[in-house]
Design an enzyme around this catalytic site. Structure first.
Site, short mmCIF file in Angstrom:
data_model
loop_
_atom_site.label_atom_id
_atom_site.label_comp_id
_atom_site.label_asym_id
_atom_site.label_seq_id
_atom_site.Cartn_x
_atom_site.Cartn_y
_atom_site.Cartn_z
N LYS A 152 -17.92 -19.73 -73.37
CA LYS A 152 -18.86 -20.57 -72.64
C LYS A 152 -18.36 -20.78 -71.22
CE LYS A 152 -20.78 -23.25 -76.49
NZ LYS A 152 -21.07 -24.63 -76.97
N GLU A 198 -31.13 -16.99 -84.68
CA GLU A 198 -31.25 -18.27 -83.96
C GLU A 198 -32.73 -18.54 -83.71
OE1 GLU A 198 -28.61 -21.24 -81.85
OE2 GLU A 198 -28.21 -19.54 -83.17
N LYS A 225 -16.68 -16.96 -79.12
CA LYS A 225 -17.66 -17.42 -78.14
C LYS A 225 -16.99 -17.81 -76.84
CE LYS A 225 -18.05 -21.92 -80.46
NZ LYS A 225 -19.01 -22.83 -81.12
N ARG A 248 -29.31 -22.43 -85.46
CA ARG A 248 -28.96 -21.33 -86.36
C ARG A 248 -29.87 -21.39 -87.59
NH1 ARG A 248 -23.94 -18.75 -87.00
NH2 ARG A 248 -24.25 -16.86 -88.24
N GLU A 306 -26.35 -20.30 -72.34
CA GLU A 306 -25.35 -21.00 -73.14
C GLU A 306 -23.97 -20.38 -73.04
OE1 GLU A 306 -24.51 -23.77 -76.55
OE2 GLU A 306 -25.81 -23.69 -74.80
N LYS A 364 -25.14 -15.93 -75.95
CA LYS A 364 -25.16 -17.05 -76.90
C LYS A 364 -26.44 -17.83 -76.68
CE LYS A 364 -22.33 -20.71 -78.86
NZ LYS A 364 -23.49 -21.55 -79.19
N GLU A 394 -22.84 -10.30 -76.78
CA GLU A 394 -24.18 -10.86 -76.97
C GLU A 394 -24.31 -12.17 -76.19
OE1 GLU A 394 -24.95 -11.49 -81.07
OE2 GLU A 394 -24.79 -9.38 -81.64
N LYS A 441 -18.24 -9.80 -80.29
CA LYS A 441 -18.16 -9.45 -81.71
C LYS A 441 -17.46 -8.11 -81.91
CE LYS A 441 -22.28 -11.98 -83.22
NZ LYS A 441 -23.59 -11.90 -83.92
#
Length: 979
Positions: A504, A381, A502, A325, A480, A320, A318, A485
């Site tokens: 980045k 989000e 995550k 949140r 971002e 970010k 996915e 997951k």
């Protein structure tokens, strides 16, 4: 008989008192209805002083003097055991002497977890101002200065105990000199809570309540009270420890409720245990969401973690999102509730129902849920959406988007809820179901509303390449990052685990960009960094000679870096005065939105290298742009203040980065595998001989060589352990001193204590860059002075002259783009007969100071030929723009873009009183403007110009555009044609 004014005032006071009593009674009835089984204390509230005498001070003492390592016969308790013993003893005494309702004490012990009391509106500076008034301290005194400038070193008194960065200690010093009592006061815990409620209710006038505290507390009590108000209760124990000591299910209940009051009132009986339904999410009750773990390993490890079985290897990728949140609760009666990750309610922002006209989101959600959905909890989000650009807006604009959306302007920024999980549906908790099952439930329950509420998409992956492909996409879009997951995982409330990872751009090699920036300001730190400048404001040199604020960086500095900066700038810092800012040197954003505590003149400052994940818009800095996630990478001792990055150079590099992002970026994790390299030959420039490098594979590259790795590397950023791993993988041996084996190569990138010792011994210290270069080329390279050496002994400097030419270009290593940029920059020097004297410069400045032409006369001396396809065809110039585009397989839209840019420049030139000609043979031409860079095209133009007596300057359209934007005629040399 008419009533007197005093009688009227007495009646008003009675009415107000009656209203307040009725309000308190109503609130008590509401609490009793909501918590019918809440505990009641049998005895009166104890004094406030017992909190610090029996709890805070013992915990702090345990933190300062931990038990030493225990031997076999030692009976001394470990710090964690003693910590739990202190808390358990306090709770037991409370139950015995007060009762089972510990909520009044816990909301003072953990004030940051108390969601019932509203904010005070008091930070350090505001609280310091109130204390100065209450304590009647002169504004010109040392104590007043120390309270208002609490981050800076203390002035006056004991210089050893500066207390810099520690506001409560500053307050304790000022209060102890003027305390009205030495013994503990008469305020109880209940009294303190009542006064704090008053402090929160009257956010405009804090003085009366603080005065009451001052009258009835001693200095130590007031110091702890200030920590409670600021919610900075560092007592040597976490809230989890307190909750576990109160009840074994307390921490679990807090994770699903985020309510400290609920924990205290539902779990007052130690024998009571929660069942499975109490440990799940509940409608209308906020919870601690699951968080994504940081990905600090290779992509291979990520894929391995996401594929526990051979049967199902799929994982979800996915994007970010760059927002806040948020969880959405919808009750059976159509009532909406919104909470953030930190349990702050935002229902008044987004709406309580579909009929709420003040709601900026819910009024658009009438058809967002499919028939049969009675109640639901969504996790997602909240982002800001620009309907004009049809794109997300950078983080930090949600509040302004909420305000703008209330104006009903269809073009204004709007809140946009992207849902990625569902946790509750029709009275059933779904947290025990897998992510894949929850996604199916989400799709069956939610009907997306375009650009208001939508289900966040994902991509299925099974390999490392799938992650890399998606990461390339989000990097190109300046997003971002990614969240990987496990679709087989269940939802873990309040947890951060490997089921969600995550990724980045900051975690991936070379996706950020290094900038050499000049330090123009400094910020004092807090806590362990108190009393010294711990972060710095960096600026860019504008055409007017001033420095514009650009970014603030505080991460990545080591103790040695701070020491070097302090040594270089000591005595040169000046306190920032908001009324008289140093505008002759530095310019900040409007309103001084981001201003430093101290500033330094540019010519007395230093240059540092700063890396950022991306360049983003910002109204906090004068440049209008800043770095996202900036961090320090290294000191630039080799660069003078005048050679730091300028505003024009920055915009040029930004354009290059934007173009580079459109191409496919190859992703590299920091750890490389050792691979066999093809043997290469190196020809020395200006020589006939061929230098044969050592022929080895990478597996045996450093075989027979000994290494002592002392520090991590700054560029590329690699830890000490990673460098050691690279050396071992290439056959080298690792030692932890220079005496453990013969001919040990000492590797370091920073001047730590070990390095300074070696310097005193005149031992060579090599930078890790040499290790990386050798591994990259698959051979043992000769050492280069500037690139590879941290320290060269005085008697060894001559040998490095054989590795580079007089201009610093390596004989043995391929020149990089960075090397070429440095070489060209260093080679641009004036000849002896071109030296400009100070007298000539002074005369020129005097003449220019008398001239201030309006913007409409900016290009009055410019005669420009625009290199449009039509002009090229008319003047029979070969290699037209269309030919170049066809040769490079470009699109017609790019050709149209060239025409549009030149057309805009034509308008700007005409408006600025410039002259435009379409005859290439015209001898009056001063500038030839093109909108692309191509070797063939530029050569064709320059060949035609070579026969002229006066050759015009060939430059880019950027020169016109940026001169117009800056309202001054910029130098053409700042816009070179790079081919």
């Amino acid at each position: 008989m008419p009533r007197s004014r005093d009688m009227q005032m007495d009646e008003d006071d009675d009415e107000n008192a009656f209203t307040d009593t009725r309000k308190v009674t109503q609130e008590k009835e509401d609490v009793d209805a909501k918590f019918p089984n809440r505990p009641r204390n049998d005895k009166s509230s104890p004094p406030f002083s017992i909190l610090y005498r029996e709890l805070f001070n013992p915990l702090m003492q345990n933190l300062k003097n931990p038990a030493k390592a225990r031997g076999k016969r030692s009976t001394q308790k470990a710090p964690q055991e003693k910590r739990r013993e202190i808390i358990t003893r306090f709770i037991a005494r409370w139950r015995r002497d007060v009762g089972n309702d510990i909520w009044p004490a816990f909301r003072l012990i953990m004030p940051d977890k108390d969601r019932e009391r509203s904010v005070y509106g008091l930070k350090e500076k505001a609280l310091g101002t109130v204390l100065i008034k209450v304590l009647r301290i002169s504004r010109d005194s040392d104590d007043a200065y120390n309270l208002l400038h609490w981050k800076q070193p203390r002035i006056g008194g004991d210089s050893k105990a500066t207390g810099a960065g520690d506001f409560p200690s500053r307050c304790e010093t000022a209060i102890s000199k003027r305390a009205l009592r030495t013994d503990p006061g008469d305020l109880t815990i209940e009294n303190v809570n009542e006064l704090l409620d008053q402090l929160a209710e009257d956010s405009k006038n804090h003085t009366p309540v603080i005065q009451e505290f001052y009258n009835r507390m001693n200095a130590e009590e007031l110091t702890w009270l200030i920590k409670i108000i600021l919610k900075q209760m560092k007592v040597g124990a976490t809230e989890k420890t307190f909750l576990d000591c109160w009840h074994q299910d307390a921490d679990e209940l807090y994770n699903v409720s985020s309510s400290l009051k609920l924990v205290c009132w539902d779990l007052w009986d130690p024998e009571f245990r929660l069942d499975s339904t109490d440990k799940g999410v509940k409608l209308g009750q906020t919870f601690q969401p699951q968080l994504a773990q940081f990905q600090l390993r290779s992509f291979e490890d990520v894929v391995k973690r996401m594929q526990p079985t051979e049967d199902d290897k799929v994982f979800w990728i996915e994007e970010k999102l760059d927002g806040e949140r948020m969880q959405l609760h919808l009750d059976d009666d159509g009532t909406f509730k919104f909470w953030s990750r930190k349990a702050k309610e935002y229902t008044d922002h987004y709406g309580s129902s579909v009929d709420d006209e003040n709601g900026t989101l819910t009024r658009y959600l009438k058809k967002a849920f499919k028939p049969g959905v009675r109640n639901i909890i969504l996790d997602g989000e909240m982002v800001t959406w620009d309907p004009i650009e049809d794109a997300m807006v950078a983080f930090g604009t949600l509040k302004s988007a909420v305000i703008a959306q209330r104006t009903d302007d269809p073009s204004a920024h709007r809140p946009f809820f992207r849902v990625f999980d569902i946790l509750y549906l029709n009275d059933t908790s779904l947290i025990k179901y897998t992510l894949r099952d929850r996604r199916n439930a989400l799709i069956s329950a939610v009907e997306p509303v375009h650009r208001r509420l939508e289900i966040h998409t994902y991509t299925e992956g099974t390999t490392v390449e799938d992650i890399k492909v998606k990461l390339r996409e989000v990097v190109a879009e300046a997003s971002e990052g990614l969240v990987i997951k496990n679709p087989r995982s269940m939802y873990c409330l309040g947890d951060r685990n490997d089921d969600w990872l995550k990724v980045k751009p900051d975690y991936v090699k070379d996706l950020g960009e290094n900038f050499d920036l000049l330090v123009i300001g400094g910020y004092y730190g807090q806590g362990s960094r108190g009393g010294r400048l711990s972060s710095f404001m960096c600026g860019l040199r504008a055409p007017n000679g001033k420095y514009y604020s650009f970014t603030k960086v505080g991460g990545g500095f080591s103790a040695q870096d701070y020491n070097w900066i302090r040594h270089q700038t000591e005595g040169k810092w000046n306190t920032w005065n908001t009324r008289k800012p140093p505008t002759e040197y530095i310019e900040l954003a409007a309103g001084q939105a981001e201003r430093p505590d101290e500033w330094i003149k540019p010519e007395e400052s230093i240059v540092i290298s700063v890396k950022g994940a991306a360049v983003t818009p910002s109204d906090q800095f004068k440049t209008g742009l800043t770095l996202r996630f900036p961090r320090f990478t290294k000191l630039r001792e080799d660069r003078s203040w005048e050679s730091a990055l300028s505003l024009n150079e920055f915009f040029r590099r930004k354009r290059e980065l934007d173009e580079q992002q459109q191409k496919e970026n190859e992703m590299h994790i920091e750890q490389r595998r050792a691979t066999k390299r093809v043997r290469k030959q190196f020809k020395i420039a200006g020589a006939d001989q061929i230098v044969e490098p050592v022929e080895v594979s990478n597996d045996h590259l450093f075989e027979g060589m000994n290494f002592w790795i002392m520090t991590e590397s700054s560029k590329p950023r690699k830890s000490k352990a990673e460098i050691e791993g690279m050396v071992k993988a290439c056959g080298g041996k690792i030692f932890q001193s220079d005496g453990g084996a013969p001919n040990v190569k000492c590797i370091a990138d920073k001047s730590v204590v070990k390095v300074l010792t070696l310097k005193k011994k005149n031992v060579e210290v090599i930078r890790p860059q040499w290790v990386f270069d050798c591994q990259e080329l698959g051979c043992i390279l000769p050492l280069e002075a500037d690139r590879h050496m941290l320290f060269i002994p005085p008697d060894s400097k001559d040998k490095f002259e054989e590795t580079i030419d007089p201009y610093g270009d390596s004989y043995y290593r391929d020149t990089t783009a960075e090397d070429l940029s440095r070489l060209l920059r260093d080679c641009v020097k004036l000849e002896d007969d071109e030296i400009i004297t100070e007298e000539a410069m002074s005369e020129l400045k005097d003449e220019l100071s008398q001239v201030d032409p309006p913007i409409g006369w900016m290009f009055q001396h410019v005669v420009a030929y625009l290199d449009t396809p039509r002009n090229a065809q008319k003047n029979h110039i070969s290699a037209t723009a269309e030919d170049i585009l066809n040769a490079n397989s470009q699109s017609r839209s790019q050709l149209d873009s060239i025409g549009l840019n030149l057309m805009m420049c034509q308008n700007l030139l005409e408006f600025g009183n410039g002259k435009i000609v379409d005859d290439f043979e015209n001898e009056d031409i001063t500038h030839i403007i093109i909108d692309y860079q191509d070797l063939t095209r530029v050569k064709a133009i320059r060949n035609l110009l070579s026969a002229r007596d006066t050759i015009p300057r060939v430059t880019l359209t950027d020169w016109i555009e940026e001169s117009w934007r800056d309202e001054t005629l910029l130098g053409v040399e700042n816009f070179p044609i790079e081919v």
